[in-house]
Design a protein around this motif. Structure first.
Motif, PDB file in Angstrom:
ATOM      1  N   MET A 104       0.836  -1.198   0.000  1.00  0.00           N
ATOM      2  CA  MET A 104       0.000   0.000   0.000  1.00  0.00           C
ATOM      3  C   MET A 104       0.873   1.250   0.000  1.00  0.00           C
ATOM      4  N   SER A 105       0.485   2.251  -0.795  1.00  0.00           N
ATOM      5  CA  SER A 105       1.250   3.489  -0.859  1.00  0.00           C
ATOM      6  C   SER A 105       1.119   4.270   0.448  1.00  0.00           C
ATOM      7  N   THR A 106       2.101   5.115   0.709  1.00  0.00           N
ATOM      8  CA  THR A 106       2.104   5.894   1.941  1.00  0.00           C
ATOM      9  C   THR A 106       0.879   6.787   2.045  1.00  0.00           C
ATOM     10  N   THR A 107       0.489   7.391   0.931  1.00  0.00           N
ATOM     11  CA  THR A 107      -0.650   8.320   0.973  1.00  0.00           C
ATOM     12  C   THR A 107      -1.977   7.619   1.266  1.00  0.00           C
ATOM     13  N   GLU A 108      -2.025   6.309   1.060  1.00  0.00           N
ATOM     14  CA  GLU A 108      -3.253   5.555   1.307  1.00  0.00           C
ATOM     15  C   GLU A 108      -3.205   4.768   2.624  1.00  0.00           C
ATOM     16  N   SER A 109      -2.078   4.810   3.297  1.00  0.00           N
ATOM     17  CA  SER A 109      -1.947   4.022   4.522  1.00  0.00           C
ATOM     18  C   SER A 109      -2.762   4.629   5.666  1.00  0.00           C
ATOM     19  N   SER A 110      -3.067   3.818   6.645  1.00  0.00           N
ATOM     20  CA  SER A 110      -3.985   4.206   7.710  1.00  0.00           C
ATOM     21  C   SER A 110      -3.423   5.322   8.582  1.00  0.00           C
ATOM     22  N   SER A 111      -4.291   6.220   8.981  1.00  0.00           N
ATOM     23  CA  SER A 111      -3.924   7.320   9.856  1.00  0.00           C
ATOM     24  C   SER A 111      -3.308   6.820  11.164  1.00  0.00           C
ATOM     25  N   TYR A 112      -2.449   7.650  11.747  1.00  0.00           N
ATOM     26  CA  TYR A 112      -1.886   7.331  13.054  1.00  0.00           C
ATOM     27  C   TYR A 112      -2.936   7.493  14.167  1.00  0.00           C
ATOM     28  N   TYR A 113      -4.055   8.091  13.819  1.00  0.00           N
ATOM     29  CA  TYR A 113      -5.089   8.402  14.807  1.00  0.00           C
ATOM     30  C   TYR A 113      -6.351   7.596  14.495  1.00  0.00           C
ATOM     31  N   ASN A 114      -7.112   7.275  15.521  1.00  0.00           N
ATOM     32  CA  ASN A 114      -8.343   6.515  15.327  1.00  0.00           C
ATOM     33  C   ASN A 114      -9.455   7.144  16.166  1.00  0.00           C
ATOM     34  N   HIS A 115     -10.686   6.720  15.893  1.00  0.00           N
ATOM     35  CA  HIS A 115     -11.860   7.230  16.599  1.00  0.00           C
ATOM     36  C   HIS A 115     -11.922   8.763  16.534  1.00  0.00           C
ATOM     37  N   LEU A 116     -11.695   9.307  15.351  1.00  0.00           N
ATOM     38  CA  LEU A 116     -11.693  10.763  15.178  1.00  0.00           C
ATOM     39  C   LEU A 116     -13.015  11.373  15.595  1.00  0.00           C
ATOM     40  N   GLU A 117     -14.103  10.650  15.346  1.00  0.00           N
ATOM     41  CA  GLU A 117     -15.429  11.187  15.660  1.00  0.00           C
ATOM     42  C   GLU A 117     -15.646  11.342  17.162  1.00  0.00           C
ATOM     43  N   GLN A 118     -14.791  10.726  17.963  1.00  0.00           N
ATOM     44  CA  GLN A 118     -14.919  10.822  19.427  1.00  0.00           C
ATOM     45  C   GLN A 118     -14.050  11.937  20.010  1.00  0.00           C
ATOM     46  N   MET A 119     -13.246  12.571  19.168  1.00  0.00           N
ATOM     47  CA  MET A 119     -12.371  13.645  19.644  1.00  0.00           C
ATOM     48  C   MET A 119     -13.138  14.954  19.765  1.00  0.00           C
ATOM     49  N   SER A 120     -12.719  15.787  20.710  1.00  0.00           N
ATOM     50  CA  SER A 120     -13.287  17.131  20.840  1.00  0.00           C
ATOM     51  C   SER A 120     -12.743  18.008  19.714  1.00  0.00           C
ATOM     52  N   VAL A 121     -13.324  19.173  19.552  1.00  0.00           N
ATOM     53  CA  VAL A 121     -12.846  20.110  18.533  1.00  0.00           C
ATOM     54  C   VAL A 121     -11.377  20.437  18.769  1.00  0.00           C
ATOM     55  N   LEU A 122     -11.015  20.724  20.014  1.00  0.00           N
ATOM     56  CA  LEU A 122      -9.623  21.073  20.311  1.00  0.00           C
ATOM     57  C   LEU A 122      -8.690  19.900  20.052  1.00  0.00           C
ATOM     58  N   GLU A 123      -9.113  18.705  20.380  1.00  0.00           N
ATOM     59  CA  GLU A 123      -8.286  17.521  20.111  1.00  0.00           C
ATOM     60  C   GLU A 123      -8.066  17.339  18.611  1.00  0.00           C
ATOM     61  N   LEU A 124      -9.120  17.529  17.836  1.00  0.00           N
ATOM     62  CA  LEU A 124      -8.981  17.421  16.373  1.00  0.00           C
ATOM     63  C   LEU A 124      -8.005  18.453  15.853  1.00  0.00           C
ATOM     64  N   LEU A 125      -8.186  19.686  16.277  1.00  0.00           N
ATOM     65  CA  LEU A 125      -7.310  20.755  15.798  1.00  0.00           C
ATOM     66  C   LEU A 125      -5.859  20.529  16.221  1.00  0.00           C
ATOM     67  N   THR A 126      -5.674  20.113  17.446  1.00  0.00           N
ATOM     68  CA  THR A 126      -4.319  19.873  17.965  1.00  0.00           C
ATOM     69  C   THR A 126      -3.623  18.767  17.192  1.00  0.00           C
ATOM     70  N   ASN A 127      -4.337  17.689  16.905  1.00  0.00           N
ATOM     71  CA  ASN A 127      -3.725  16.562  16.209  1.00  0.00           C
ATOM     72  C   ASN A 127      -3.479  16.858  14.726  1.00  0.00           C
ATOM     73  N   ILE A 128      -4.397  17.584  14.103  1.00  0.00           N
ATOM     74  CA  ILE A 128      -4.161  17.996  12.709  1.00  0.00           C
ATOM     75  C   ILE A 128      -2.932  18.892  12.640  1.00  0.00           C
ATOM     76  N   ASN A 129      -2.848  19.837  13.567  1.00  0.00           N
ATOM     77  CA  ASN A 129      -1.703  20.744  13.600  1.00  0.00           C
ATOM     78  C   ASN A 129      -0.399  19.997  13.851  1.00  0.00           C
ATOM     79  N   LYS A 130      -0.459  18.995  14.716  1.00  0.00           N
ATOM     80  CA  LYS A 130       0.731  18.180  14.992  1.00  0.00           C
ATOM     81  C   LYS A 130       1.220  17.500  13.726  1.00  0.00           C
ATOM     82  N   GLU A 131       0.290  16.964  12.947  1.00  0.00           N
ATOM     83  CA  GLU A 131       0.671  16.321  11.693  1.00  0.00           C
ATOM     84  C   GLU A 131       1.189  17.339  10.682  1.00  0.00           C
TER      85      GLU A 131
END
Length: 269
Positions: free
Chosen positions: A1-28
């Motif tokens: 599988m190509s890198t761009t299609e490989s699974s995210s390092y994060y899971n259960h995104l729908e359970q994250m708060s807005v701040l958690e989502l923003l923090t993790n996106i920014n980290k990436e």
């Protein structure tokens, strides 16, 4: 599988708060410039080939599909107002045509013959450069376009976010900015798109500087197309010539560009 299609390092995104989502996106997102940095030697190799061709009358073409195509068109479209060059000097071409900029065109990227047909409108020559932009590195439209361009003597390069792709094999000067899995698995408009935007910025900016469209650190050939840019131009003339605003404004209006105003000022000529 190509890198761009490989699974995210994060899971259960729908359970994250807005701040958690923003923090993790920014980290990436913070990892993207480091991936681009690793590709600097590849960029240098390609740009070093582009510049002499463009000094000899060549043009720079981008082709892409989806997000990659839109980013390419944005970069090309910003060169004329920023550097005062003709819209035919840096050209972005997208699978599906202009209508695909706003709305997805089904299967447009699947035709390996269409890109060369699209490019044919511009009557390409061996002085020209074609850069294929595809995060996956496997888009038929892009691979077909660069392959045919190379056969016809154009300089070819690519921007991809996977290593060892068919696209990279098809060109002379590949740029591989491998940013890793996306925060949302497979959503390459995110980190991959950011990496491609950075690389496109670096290519066009470096080329334009090398072609003489920047003096010091200023866009002396920019189009004075609105009041903000006119005022910027006035400040640039004031700074360069050490003169007051009324005279700078008069010179800019008379000569129509920062370069013209500076080059024609008696004590500066």
């Amino acid at each position: 599988m190509s890198t761009t299609e490989s699974s995210s390092y994060y899971n259960h995104l729908e359970q994250m708060s807005v701040l958690e989502l923003l923090t993790n996106i920014n980290k990436e997102d913070q990892t993207v410039p480091l991936a681009v940095q690793k590709a600097l030697p590849q960029m240098e190799a390609l740009i070093s080939q582009i510049v002499p061709r463009m000094k000899d009358g060549g043009r720079l073409f981008y082709i892409g599909a989806g997000t990659s195509g839109r980013l390419a068109i944005v970069d090309a479209s910003e060169c004329p107002p920023t550097y005062g060059v003709s819209p035919n000097i840096v050209v972005g071409i997208m699978a599906g045509g202009d209508k695909a900029i706003r709305k997805s065109v089904e299967h447009a990227e699947d035709d390996p013959n269409q890109a060369w047909k699209d490019l044919g409108t511009y009557k390409p020559t061996s002085k020209d450069t074609l850069i294929g932009v595809a995060a996956s590195g496997r888009t038929p439209y892009v691979i077909g376009g660069v392959s045919e361009a190379r056969k016809n003597g154009l300089l070819t390069g690519c921007i991809t976010c996977n290593s060892g792709t068919r696209l990279a094999e098809a060109v002379e000067y590949p740029i591989e900015a491998v940013v890793g899995p996306e925060f949302v698995t497979g959503s390459t408009r995110m980190k991959s798109g950011t990496a491609q935007k950075l690389v496109l910025n670096m290519i066009s900016t470096t080329v334009m500087i090398q072609l003489g469209h920047v003096k010091g650190n200023k866009m002396v050939d920019m189009q004075l197309s609105n009041e903000k840019l006119v005022q910027r131009g006035v400040r640039m003339v004031m700074d360069e010539l050490k003169i007051e605003e009324p005279l700078a404004s008069e010179l800019l209006q008379k000569y129509g560009s920062v370069r013209g105003a500076v080059d024609n000022y008696p004590t500066h000529a």
